[in-house]
Scaffold this motif. Structure first.
Motif, PDB file in Angstrom:
ATOM      1  N   SER A  44      28.041  11.153 -15.131  1.00  0.00           N
ATOM      2  CA  SER A  44      28.731  12.160 -15.557  1.00  0.00           C
ATOM      3  C   SER A  44      28.099  13.176 -15.889  1.00  0.00           C
ATOM      4  CB  SER A  44      29.558  11.717 -16.732  1.00  0.00           C
ATOM      5  OG  SER A  44      30.393  12.814 -17.504  1.00  0.00           O
ATOM      6  N   ASP A  45      28.595  14.440 -16.201  1.00  0.00           N
ATOM      7  CA  ASP A  45      27.887  15.718 -16.485  1.00  0.00           C
ATOM      8  C   ASP A  45      27.537  15.582 -18.120  1.00  0.00           C
ATOM      9  OD1 ASP A  45      28.459  16.853 -14.083  1.00  0.00           O
ATOM     10  OD2 ASP A  45      30.031  18.408 -14.852  1.00  0.00           O
ATOM     11  N   ASP A  46      28.072  14.595 -18.749  1.00  0.00           N
ATOM     12  CA  ASP A  46      27.576  14.615 -20.185  1.00  0.00           C
ATOM     13  C   ASP A  46      26.410  13.788 -20.391  1.00  0.00           C
ATOM     14  OD1 ASP A  46      27.960  11.648 -19.927  1.00  0.00           O
ATOM     15  OD2 ASP A  46      29.962  11.464 -20.861  1.00  0.00           O
ATOM     16  N   GLY A  47      25.482  13.668 -19.031  1.00  0.00           N
ATOM     17  CA  GLY A  47      24.215  13.061 -19.055  1.00  0.00           C
ATOM     18  C   GLY A  47      24.013  11.595 -19.299  1.00  0.00           C
ATOM     19  N   THR A  48      25.197  10.716 -19.114  1.00  0.00           N
ATOM     20  CA  THR A  48      25.406   9.331 -19.273  1.00  0.00           C
ATOM     21  C   THR A  48      25.932   8.651 -17.988  1.00  0.00           C
ATOM     22  OG1 THR A  48      27.563   8.932 -20.228  1.00  0.00           O
ATOM     23  CG2 THR A  48      25.883   9.525 -21.498  1.00  0.00           C
ATOM     24  N   ALA A  49      25.269   7.342 -17.795  1.00  0.00           N
ATOM     25  CA  ALA A  49      25.831   6.534 -16.780  1.00  0.00           C
ATOM     26  C   ALA A  49      26.226   5.327 -17.242  1.00  0.00           C
ATOM     27  CB  ALA A  49      24.847   6.363 -15.756  1.00  0.00           C
ATOM     28  N   CYS A  50      27.068   4.393 -16.685  1.00  0.00           N
ATOM     29  CA  CYS A  50      27.540   3.266 -17.161  1.00  0.00           C
ATOM     30  C   CYS A  50      28.042   2.351 -16.062  1.00  0.00           C
ATOM     31  CB  CYS A  50      28.788   3.445 -18.047  1.00  0.00           C
ATOM     32  SG  CYS A  50      29.178   2.092 -19.381  1.00  0.00           S
ATOM     33  N   VAL A  51      28.223   1.138 -16.403  1.00  0.00           N
ATOM     34  CA  VAL A  51      28.124   0.108 -15.685  1.00  0.00           C
ATOM     35  C   VAL A  51      29.475  -0.785 -16.123  1.00  0.00           C
ATOM     36  CG1 VAL A  51      27.395  -1.896 -14.169  1.00  0.00           C
ATOM     37  CG2 VAL A  51      25.946  -0.141 -14.714  1.00  0.00           C
ATOM     38  N   TRP A  52      30.628  -0.966 -15.232  1.00  0.00           N
ATOM     39  CA  TRP A  52      31.516  -1.802 -15.724  1.00  0.00           C
ATOM     40  C   TRP A  52      31.914  -3.195 -14.796  1.00  0.00           C
ATOM     41  CZ3 TRP A  52      31.620   3.568 -15.456  1.00  0.00           C
ATOM     42  CH2 TRP A  52      31.991   4.304 -16.381  1.00  0.00           C
ATOM     43  N   SER A  53      32.388  -4.135 -15.599  1.00  0.00           N
ATOM     44  CA  SER A  53      32.931  -5.234 -14.832  1.00  0.00           C
ATOM     45  C   SER A  53      34.096  -4.632 -13.894  1.00  0.00           C
ATOM     46  CB  SER A  53      33.236  -6.551 -15.564  1.00  0.00           C
ATOM     47  OG  SER A  53      34.050  -7.387 -14.801  1.00  0.00           O
ATOM     48  N   THR A  56      37.129  -7.178 -15.254  1.00  0.00           N
ATOM     49  CA  THR A  56      37.958  -7.106 -16.679  1.00  0.00           C
ATOM     50  C   THR A  56      38.168  -5.278 -16.941  1.00  0.00           C
ATOM     51  OG1 THR A  56      35.414  -6.961 -17.963  1.00  0.00           O
ATOM     52  CG2 THR A  56      36.742  -9.085 -17.613  1.00  0.00           C
ATOM     53  N   GLY A  57      37.300  -4.726 -16.470  1.00  0.00           N
ATOM     54  CA  GLY A  57      37.277  -3.269 -16.684  1.00  0.00           C
ATOM     55  C   GLY A  57      36.424  -2.963 -17.993  1.00  0.00           C
ATOM     56  N   GLU A  58      35.758  -3.766 -18.313  1.00  0.00           N
ATOM     57  CA  GLU A  58      35.028  -3.734 -19.640  1.00  0.00           C
ATOM     58  C   GLU A  58      33.287  -3.174 -19.485  1.00  0.00           C
ATOM     59  OE1 GLU A  58      35.828  -3.881 -22.930  1.00  0.00           O
ATOM     60  OE2 GLU A  58      38.086  -4.127 -22.055  1.00  0.00           O
ATOM     61  N   PRO A  59      32.642  -2.458 -19.971  1.00  0.00           N
ATOM     62  CA  PRO A  59      31.538  -1.982 -20.006  1.00  0.00           C
ATOM     63  C   PRO A  59      30.432  -3.060 -20.108  1.00  0.00           C
ATOM     64  CG  PRO A  59      32.116  -1.134 -22.047  1.00  0.00           C
ATOM     65  CD  PRO A  59      33.520  -1.311 -21.301  1.00  0.00           C
ATOM     66  N   LEU A  60      29.455  -3.122 -19.156  1.00  0.00           N
ATOM     67  CA  LEU A  60      28.655  -4.588 -19.169  1.00  0.00           C
ATOM     68  C   LEU A  60      27.230  -4.119 -19.891  1.00  0.00           C
ATOM     69  CD1 LEU A  60      28.778  -5.572 -15.325  1.00  0.00           C
ATOM     70  CD2 LEU A  60      30.018  -6.709 -17.674  1.00  0.00           C
ATOM     71  N   ILE A  61      27.125  -2.737 -20.235  1.00  0.00           N
ATOM     72  CA  ILE A  61      25.833  -2.328 -20.640  1.00  0.00           C
ATOM     73  C   ILE A  61      26.263  -1.023 -21.733  1.00  0.00           C
ATOM     74  CG2 ILE A  61      24.456  -3.116 -18.770  1.00  0.00           C
ATOM     75  CD1 ILE A  61      24.361  -0.159 -17.828  1.00  0.00           C
ATOM     76  N   PRO A  62      25.169  -0.591 -22.597  1.00  0.00           N
ATOM     77  CA  PRO A  62      25.329   0.452 -23.459  1.00  0.00           C
ATOM     78  C   PRO A  62      25.149   1.531 -22.530  1.00  0.00           C
ATOM     79  CG  PRO A  62      23.803  -0.849 -24.326  1.00  0.00           C
ATOM     80  CD  PRO A  62      24.014  -1.562 -23.077  1.00  0.00           C
ATOM     81  N   ARG A  63      25.556   2.898 -22.760  1.00  0.00           N
ATOM     82  CA  ARG A  63      25.514   4.015 -21.891  1.00  0.00           C
ATOM     83  C   ARG A  63      23.947   4.235 -21.555  1.00  0.00           C
ATOM     84  NH1 ARG A  63      30.005   7.300 -21.064  1.00  0.00           N
ATOM     85  NH2 ARG A  63      31.816   5.678 -21.048  1.00  0.00           N
ATOM     86  N   LEU A  64      23.658   4.491 -20.309  1.00  0.00           N
ATOM     87  CA  LEU A  64      22.250   4.918 -19.948  1.00  0.00           C
ATOM     88  C   LEU A  64      22.204   6.412 -19.903  1.00  0.00           C
ATOM     89  CD1 LEU A  64      22.686   2.663 -16.748  1.00  0.00           C
ATOM     90  CD2 LEU A  64      21.540   2.152 -18.919  1.00  0.00           C
ATOM     91  N   ARG A  65      21.040   6.913 -20.421  1.00  0.00           N
ATOM     92  CA  ARG A  65      21.105   8.487 -20.847  1.00  0.00           C
ATOM     93  C   ARG A  65      20.091   9.111 -20.213  1.00  0.00           C
ATOM     94  NH1 ARG A  65      24.730   9.280 -24.781  1.00  0.00           N
ATOM     95  NH2 ARG A  65      25.544   7.758 -25.660  1.00  0.00           N
ATOM     96  N   HIS A  66      20.544  10.440 -19.733  1.00  0.00           N
ATOM     97  CA  HIS A  66      19.416  11.492 -19.120  1.00  0.00           C
ATOM     98  C   HIS A  66      19.627  12.711 -19.985  1.00  0.00           C
ATOM     99  CE1 HIS A  66      17.994  10.090 -15.120  1.00  0.00           C
ATOM    100  NE2 HIS A  66      19.124   9.343 -15.502  1.00  0.00           N
ATOM    101  N   VAL A  67      18.757  13.572 -20.075  1.00  0.00           N
ATOM    102  CA  VAL A  67      18.875  14.718 -20.645  1.00  0.00           C
ATOM    103  C   VAL A  67      19.934  15.804 -19.886  1.00  0.00           C
ATOM    104  CG1 VAL A  67      17.614  16.954 -21.799  1.00  0.00           C
ATOM    105  CG2 VAL A  67      16.779  14.653 -21.627  1.00  0.00           C
ATOM    106  N   GLY A  68      19.840  15.753 -18.582  1.00  0.00           N
ATOM    107  CA  GLY A  68      20.948  16.530 -17.844  1.00  0.00           C
ATOM    108  C   GLY A  68      21.710  15.739 -17.329  1.00  0.00           C
ATOM    109  N   TYR A  69      22.600  16.494 -16.578  1.00  0.00           N
ATOM    110  CA  TYR A  69      23.621  15.757 -15.858  1.00  0.00           C
ATOM    111  C   TYR A  69      23.204  14.825 -14.760  1.00  0.00           C
ATOM    112  CZ  TYR A  69      23.841  19.282 -12.244  1.00  0.00           C
ATOM    113  OH  TYR A  69      23.525  20.421 -11.443  1.00  0.00           O
ATOM    114  N   VAL A  70      23.921  13.582 -14.696  1.00  0.00           N
ATOM    115  CA  VAL A  70      23.522  12.461 -13.535  1.00  0.00           C
ATOM    116  C   VAL A  70      24.453  12.876 -12.404  1.00  0.00           C
ATOM    117  CG1 VAL A  70      23.870   9.960 -13.220  1.00  0.00           C
ATOM    118  CG2 VAL A  70      23.310  10.734 -15.434  1.00  0.00           C
TER     119      VAL A  70
END
Length: 336
Positions: A44-53, A56-70
């Motif tokens: 996302s433009d918020d600088g994070t990425a995520c992985v979901w199952s 279940t639709g549930e996130p599998l990991i904490p948000r992965l962070r960058h300083v700029g948009y991914v």
């Protein structure tokens, strides 16, 4: 997705939403499925990425962070690693089996000559062992773009043949399914005013060979065949071409009709192309029977995104809503 800060995942047959939308704080910029189809990642433009199952639709990991948009991400073929690239000029390889402790940041500017261009295309091999990046260099007062290969096991640039530096950046970079071949389309940004080419790398044992597939005008789209034996391409000269990857020679050419405007997706078998027509129709074009093309949608600017499924039997396209179509019968359903 696109300008919205959420993604809706739907069943391909029933088209029903599988679970609540997957949300970010800013618009979604990129997304990818794992090869086994059990996980889904987005950035996302918020600088994070995520992985979901996707079960279940549930996130599998904490948000992965960058300083700029991914702006791009990709799973390794075994699903244990995720590549993310950002406009903060970094690429990061995340170990999904050991998070959150074992994030493995990989800074492009420490690995390649010149200035990495993180907002241009990148590609990771299916086995997760090789990364293709674009480096920007200045020579004799000119800004040039160079493709470079990084070995992700040694974190060092690989000694592979490089095409001549170009003033135009690659519009597309892609590995074949085996990971032994990769290609880049050059002459994309300059458009109709210049020639283009596809640079094709092929690994044979310990040797990597480089072939140049010339085109009289810019290359706008290419696709490896499912078995990696051919590359299919289309460019501003309105000619569909098939190339042998074993030696870089031309296999066949098909002139597109005069009303052809642009290509959006090529099927893995090279028999069908999703195209836009001059009257703005979105059509499914049959390469073997050029007169048989099916109108999918009639509206200005139709088909901003299109993609075939890996087996080529279905394709997804979007314009205001998502649509899933059967490539064999041209049956279509709206999914959002």
């Amino acid at each position: 997705a696109d300008i919205n800060p959420w993604i809706t995942v739907r069943d391909a047959d029933s088209h029903a939403a599988l679970f609540a939308p997957l949300r970010f704080d800013s618009p979604v910029r990129c997304w990818a499925f794992s090869l086994d189809g059990l996980r889904f990642a987005a950035g996302s433009d918020d600088g994070t990425a995520c992985v979901w199952s996707l079960e279940t639709g549930e996130p599998l990991i904490p948000r992965l962070r960058h300083v700029g948009y991914v702006n791009a991400l990709q799973f390794s073929s075994d699903g244990t690693r995720l590549l993310t690239t950002s406009d903060d000029r970094t690429a990061k390889i995340w170990d999904l089996t050991a998070l959150p402790e074992a994030a493995k940041p990989l800074r492009l500017d420490s690995l390649v000559v010149g200035e990495p261009v993180s907002y241009f295309p990148h590609a990771m091999s299916p086995d997760g062992h090789r990364l293709i990046v674009v480096s920007r260099e200045f020579r004799a007062g000119k800004r040039l773009f160079v493709l470079r290969a990084v070995n992700l096991r040694t974190l060092a640039e690989e000694g592979v043949p490089l095409p001549s530096p170009d003033e135009d950046f690659p519009g597309q970079i892609q590995f074949d399914n085996s990971g032994r071949q990769w290609a880049a389309a050059l002459g994309w940004f300059q458009g109709n005013g210049r020639s283009g080419s596809i640079s094709l790398w092929r690994r044979e044992g310990e040797e990597v060979r480089l072939f140049t597939l010339p085109h009289p005008k810019a290359v706008t789209l290419f696709q490896f065949s499912a078995d990696g034996e051919q590359i299919f391409s289309l460019g501003d000269d309105r000619v569909f071409r098939a190339w042998h990857t074993t030696n870089g020679t031309l296999a066949t050419e098909v002139k597109m009709p005069n009303d052809f405007r642009s290509a959006r997706a090529i099927s893995p078998d090279g028999k069908r192309v999703v195209v836009t027509w001059k009257n703005a129709d979105l059509r499914l074009f049959d390469v073997e029977n050029p007169q048989a093309n099916t109108v999918l949608l009639t509206t200005w600017g139709a088909g901003s995104i299109a993609r075939f499924s890996p087996e080529g039997q279905r394709f997804v396209w979007s314009w205001g809503a998502g649509h899933i179509s059967d490539a064999r019968r041209s049956e279509e359903r709206r999914v959002g």
